[in-house]
Design an enzyme around this catalytic site. Structure first.
Site, PDB file in Angstrom:
ATOM      1  N   ILE A   1       0.861  -1.185   0.000  1.00  0.00           N
ATOM      2  CA  ILE A   1       0.000   0.000   0.000  1.00  0.00           C
ATOM      3  C   ILE A   1       0.900   1.240   0.000  1.00  0.00           C
ATOM      4  CG2 ILE A   1      -1.969   1.160   1.068  1.00  0.00           C
ATOM      5  CD1 ILE A   1      -2.562  -1.481   2.576  1.00  0.00           C
ATOM      6  N   PRO A   2       1.565   1.499  -1.130  1.00  0.00           N
ATOM      7  CA  PRO A   2       2.401   2.703  -1.195  1.00  0.00           C
ATOM      8  C   PRO A   2       1.515   3.945  -1.100  1.00  0.00           C
ATOM      9  CG  PRO A   2       2.230   1.677  -3.362  1.00  0.00           C
ATOM     10  CD  PRO A   2       1.565   0.759  -2.389  1.00  0.00           C
ATOM     11  N   HIS A   3       2.024   4.965  -0.427  1.00  0.00           N
ATOM     12  CA  HIS A   3       1.212   6.161  -0.238  1.00  0.00           C
ATOM     13  C   HIS A   3       2.093   7.372   0.005  1.00  0.00           C
ATOM     14  CE1 HIS A   3       1.857   4.278   3.697  1.00  0.00           C
ATOM     15  NE2 HIS A   3       1.878   5.508   4.176  1.00  0.00           N
ATOM     16  N   GLY A   4       1.472   8.535  -0.156  1.00  0.00           N
ATOM     17  CA  GLY A   4       2.187   9.773   0.096  1.00  0.00           C
ATOM     18  C   GLY A   4       1.245  10.953   0.063  1.00  0.00           C
TER      19      GLY A   4
END
Length: 154
Positions: free
Chosen positions: A64-67
């Site tokens: 769950i890559p996020h930014g």
């Protein structure tokens, strides 16, 4: 915030073929740039910076890559089912084949965390993962995600 507010079938990539984690993040950044009108390189760099803090590979083949980005209007997601798993430095050291990328405005605090939590809950369900892994149809994957989200809410 519901998953259906974050993604649509149009933002589901059902047969993505990245050669590496970096290529995967670049592909997700490119798709989200088209969707949001934001700069793809800025999105990519934001995702890479977050990965430097620790892998967003949560285990069981899921990441769950996020930014957070300045100038975002709301929380946006892109979902990818990979053609074959890629090494991702996940917490369980297993390669990743299911990815839900999340981008949020800089000041989104609690909303961002709620969205991450909801996504993680849905992607913990083994039958949901099995259904996603057996499908290459974005509409079917979208339905699985929404159905499981509604089941979790009940």
């Amino acid at each position: 915030m519901e998953i259906s507010e974050i993604i649509s079938p149009a933002s589901i990539l059902a047969n993505l073929k990245p050669s590496s984690k970096k290529q995967l993040l670049q592909d997700l950044a490119d798709v989200s740039a088209q969707k949001t009108g934001m700069d793809g390189q800025a999105i990519f760099e934001t995702l890479l910076e977050r990965e430097k803090l620790g892998s967003t590979g949560v285990g069981n083949g899921v990441a769950i890559p996020h930014g957070k980005l300045p100038g975002m209007d709301g929380i946006v997601g892109v979902f990818a089912h990979l053609n074959r798993p890629v090494s991702y430095e996940a917490v369980d050291d297993q390669p990743v084949d299911i990815v839900f990328m999340l981008l949020a405005p800089e000041g989104s605090g609690a909303d961002h965390l709620k969205a991450l939590s909801r996504i993680a809950r849905v992607l913990r369900n083994q039958s949901t993962l099995a259904g996603i892994r057996s499908s290459t149809d974005p509409d079917a994957i979208f339905s699985l995600l929404i159905t499981m989200e509604n089941a979790n809410a009940a």
